[in-house]
Scaffold this motif. Structure first.
Motif, PDB file in Angstrom:
ATOM      1  N   ILE B  18       1.018  -1.044   0.004  1.00  0.00           N
ATOM      2  CA  ILE B  18      -0.037  -0.124  -0.100  1.00  0.00           C
ATOM      3  C   ILE B  18       0.792   1.295  -0.023  1.00  0.00           C
ATOM      4  N   ALA B  19       1.901   1.323   0.747  1.00  0.00           N
ATOM      5  CA  ALA B  19       2.769   2.519   1.023  1.00  0.00           C
ATOM      6  C   ALA B  19       3.447   2.721  -0.564  1.00  0.00           C
ATOM      7  N   LEU B  20       3.780   1.565  -1.281  1.00  0.00           N
ATOM      8  CA  LEU B  20       4.530   1.814  -2.376  1.00  0.00           C
ATOM      9  C   LEU B  20       3.408   2.380  -3.440  1.00  0.00           C
ATOM     10  N   ALA B  21       2.044   1.875  -3.325  1.00  0.00           N
ATOM     11  CA  ALA B  21       1.161   2.410  -4.257  1.00  0.00           C
ATOM     12  C   ALA B  21       0.899   3.753  -4.011  1.00  0.00           C
ATOM     13  N   GLU B  22       0.640   4.287  -2.688  1.00  0.00           N
ATOM     14  CA  GLU B  22       0.596   5.664  -2.278  1.00  0.00           C
ATOM     15  C   GLU B  22       1.406   6.462  -2.994  1.00  0.00           C
ATOM     16  N   LYS B  23       2.708   6.120  -2.983  1.00  0.00           N
ATOM     17  CA  LYS B  23       3.686   6.950  -3.388  1.00  0.00           C
ATOM     18  C   LYS B  23       3.820   6.849  -4.840  1.00  0.00           C
ATOM     19  N   LYS B  24       2.984   6.109  -5.455  1.00  0.00           N
ATOM     20  CA  LYS B  24       3.118   5.898  -7.121  1.00  0.00           C
ATOM     21  C   LYS B  24       4.134   5.331  -7.492  1.00  0.00           C
ATOM     22  N   LEU B  25       5.050   4.208  -6.828  1.00  0.00           N
ATOM     23  CA  LEU B  25       6.321   3.931  -7.181  1.00  0.00           C
ATOM     24  C   LEU B  25       5.886   2.228  -7.718  1.00  0.00           C
ATOM     25  N   ALA B  26       6.223   2.076  -8.972  1.00  0.00           N
ATOM     26  CA  ALA B  26       6.193   0.892  -9.579  1.00  0.00           C
ATOM     27  C   ALA B  26       6.819  -0.320  -9.054  1.00  0.00           C
ATOM     28  N   PHE B  27       6.192  -1.618  -8.847  1.00  0.00           N
ATOM     29  CA  PHE B  27       7.074  -2.690  -8.474  1.00  0.00           C
ATOM     30  C   PHE B  27       6.399  -3.992  -8.782  1.00  0.00           C
ATOM     31  N   GLU B  28       7.452  -4.848  -8.827  1.00  0.00           N
ATOM     32  CA  GLU B  28       7.052  -6.229  -9.257  1.00  0.00           C
ATOM     33  C   GLU B  28       6.832  -7.027  -7.795  1.00  0.00           C
ATOM     34  N   MET B  29       6.108  -8.126  -7.862  1.00  0.00           N
ATOM     35  CA  MET B  29       5.869  -8.960  -6.585  1.00  0.00           C
ATOM     36  C   MET B  29       6.596 -10.554  -6.618  1.00  0.00           C
ATOM     37  N   THR B 166      -1.221   0.675   8.190  1.00  0.00           N
ATOM     38  CA  THR B 166      -1.023  -0.557   9.139  1.00  0.00           C
ATOM     39  C   THR B 166      -2.285  -1.158   9.481  1.00  0.00           C
ATOM     40  N   ALA B 167      -3.050  -0.010  10.046  1.00  0.00           N
ATOM     41  CA  ALA B 167      -4.456  -0.686  10.598  1.00  0.00           C
ATOM     42  C   ALA B 167      -5.086  -1.575   9.456  1.00  0.00           C
ATOM     43  N   ALA B 168      -5.324  -1.216   8.523  1.00  0.00           N
ATOM     44  CA  ALA B 168      -6.031  -1.573   7.316  1.00  0.00           C
ATOM     45  C   ALA B 168      -5.297  -2.839   6.612  1.00  0.00           C
ATOM     46  N   ALA B 169      -3.949  -2.846   6.813  1.00  0.00           N
ATOM     47  CA  ALA B 169      -3.167  -4.109   6.178  1.00  0.00           C
ATOM     48  C   ALA B 169      -3.713  -5.365   7.080  1.00  0.00           C
ATOM     49  N   TRP B 191     -14.862   4.053   8.100  1.00  0.00           N
ATOM     50  CA  TRP B 191     -13.363   4.313   7.938  1.00  0.00           C
ATOM     51  C   TRP B 191     -12.684   3.253   7.103  1.00  0.00           C
ATOM     52  N   TYR B 192     -12.888   2.162   7.343  1.00  0.00           N
ATOM     53  CA  TYR B 192     -12.494   0.917   6.296  1.00  0.00           C
ATOM     54  C   TYR B 192     -12.998   1.065   4.942  1.00  0.00           C
ATOM     55  N   ALA B 193     -14.409   1.451   4.877  1.00  0.00           N
ATOM     56  CA  ALA B 193     -14.845   1.785   3.341  1.00  0.00           C
ATOM     57  C   ALA B 193     -13.984   2.831   2.612  1.00  0.00           C
ATOM     58  N   ARG B 194     -13.597   3.774   3.476  1.00  0.00           N
ATOM     59  CA  ARG B 194     -12.875   4.906   2.853  1.00  0.00           C
ATOM     60  C   ARG B 194     -11.365   4.513   2.221  1.00  0.00           C
ATOM     61  N   ILE B 195     -10.819   3.350   3.121  1.00  0.00           N
ATOM     62  CA  ILE B 195      -9.492   2.886   2.522  1.00  0.00           C
ATOM     63  C   ILE B 195      -9.687   1.961   1.432  1.00  0.00           C
ATOM     64  N   LYS B 196     -10.752   1.258   1.255  1.00  0.00           N
ATOM     65  CA  LYS B 196     -11.127   0.151   0.405  1.00  0.00           C
ATOM     66  C   LYS B 196     -11.180   1.110  -0.925  1.00  0.00           C
ATOM     67  N   SER B 197     -11.645   2.120  -0.781  1.00  0.00           N
ATOM     68  CA  SER B 197     -11.971   3.064  -2.310  1.00  0.00           C
ATOM     69  C   SER B 197     -10.759   3.624  -2.631  1.00  0.00           C
ATOM     70  N   PHE B 201      -5.283   0.669  -2.555  1.00  0.00           N
ATOM     71  CA  PHE B 201      -5.763  -0.631  -1.718  1.00  0.00           C
ATOM     72  C   PHE B 201      -6.502  -1.780  -2.635  1.00  0.00           C
ATOM     73  N   ARG B 202      -6.728  -1.165  -3.749  1.00  0.00           N
ATOM     74  CA  ARG B 202      -7.338  -2.173  -4.722  1.00  0.00           C
ATOM     75  C   ARG B 202      -6.794  -3.246  -5.177  1.00  0.00           C
ATOM     76  N   PRO B 203      -5.294  -3.268  -5.433  1.00  0.00           N
ATOM     77  CA  PRO B 203      -4.779  -4.447  -5.809  1.00  0.00           C
ATOM     78  C   PRO B 203      -4.818  -5.573  -4.694  1.00  0.00           C
ATOM     79  N   LEU B 204      -5.006  -5.406  -3.352  1.00  0.00           N
ATOM     80  CA  LEU B 204      -5.188  -6.302  -2.332  1.00  0.00           C
ATOM     81  C   LEU B 204      -6.484  -6.977  -2.395  1.00  0.00           C
TER      82      LEU B 204
END
Lengths: 223, 223
Positions: B18-29, B166-169, B191-197, B201-204
């Motif tokens: 989530i942190a990588l995606a918030e920072k808009k950083l591309a990554f492979e898993m 962290t809480a949402a993870a 609160w969790y609905a706001r995070i889900k949107s 968070f979507r890839p998870l």
């Protein structure tokens, strides 16, 4: 004046004591028994645990990592997390290593069984199985410290850091009960001797728990 | 390109995703099974656990807190720890709350018993005593989330932060096995609905473990 709510032989409290002293910040200490429900810790920290720092501006801080990072951000000298990005990441990796792995593998099985269980009043004495686990695990962790200090002056690099403080905070609790096999790990002993001689560490060497005296070598700088 | 070595349904790996995606950083898993001794994780991380991030400059980072702090120091926008000293301390306090307390009280008893035990191949099914502990504890933690979001827009203050991540993870892992009693805690659900949107968070929500399908509401933004 700052006030640190702490618990004797709690490695997380010890970490903050050392960090405050490294920053040359004066503080008073209030000893808590976090396991007592009547403790008024809950009013300061909903997690009901130590350490809690009431800063001189009245701010109430808890979680030892949050406190240490806060102190490092408020008081820049000396920097306890390093100044380069990758060094800072290495310091934090090792802080996590000792606060999570070492704590789970060593501090809880040994100090938890021999000291905290008795303080809380859990009958039956230490669990010999857990002690055996702790005695084995501490050797692996000391091996890792040796591996690190063969390559670096301090655990995370060329500079003393929160990684050294965290590792020494945990080891000092285990050393208080005489369970660190220093003589089998001379390079780790040499690293710890350098930490023991720092003014920030000296107050911890004067700690004396009622009914649980430390071994003679605990406070000895030439142990 | 960055590579994140992770484990499915591991809350610490999810936090970094989530942190990588918030920072808009591309990554492979790369999915790891950290419990397998043959895992080559040890060459990347002596703790043999996930997450491990191999950054695009080749730097190898481990410990989810160290990785998150590193990402926040390298890539300033958006700040995930806040910009004021006391907010940063509050973010870190709550990160510790969920990574230590929630993990011990809820994630390990529920996700550990129902998913990891089965993946590792420990026979006997979930320990009903631990499940009962987890079911009780999650209600206390949801109460605390309600208490926080009644007073603040996000968990640590007015801004979305690493505390929410962290809480949402952690909660998302428990939600994957259908064990979050959302309907009894409507403010926590909001609160969790706001995070889900959030796009981060979507890839998870698309994760699917072989043989362990999530409940229908898991990916539903209007759950």
């Amino acid at each position: 004046m700052r006030t640190l709510h702490h618990q004797w032989l709690d490695p997380f409290s010890r970490k903050v004591r050392i960090a405050l002293a490294e920053k040359k910040l004066a503080f008073e200490m209030v000893a808590e028994n976090a396991w007592e429900e009547s403790s008024d810790l809950a009013a300061l920290n909903p997690a009901c645990d130590v350490p809690v720092l009431v800063d001189s501006n009245g701010a109430v801080l808890s979680d030892c990592t949050a406190i240490a990072e806060y102190l490092d951000e408020c008081h820049l000298e000396p920097p306890l997390l390093g100044t380069e990005l990758l060094v800072r990441a290495e310091v934090r990796r090792l802080v996590g290593w000792f606060d999570v792995k070492f704590n789970r593998d060593v501090t809880i099985p040994l100090v938890g069984e021999k000291v905290f269980k008795r303080q809380i009043g859990i009958p039956g004495g230490p669990d010999s199985n857990l002690l055996r686990i702790g005695y084995g695990a501490i050797r692996e962790h000391l091996d890792y410290i040796v591996w690190l200090v063969e390559r670096r002056k301090w655990l995370a690099g060329e500079t003393f850091s929160l990684a050294d403080i965290t590792a020494a905070a945990h080891l000092s609790c285990v050393d208080y009960i005489g369970d660190v096999p220093w003589d089998a790990f001379p390079q780790a002993k040499d690293w710890y001797a350098r930490i023991k001689s720092r003014p920030s560490f000296r107050p911890l060497l004067s700690d004396h728990l009622p009914g649980i005296p430390p071994p003679k070598h605990y406070a000895d700088l030439d142990f």
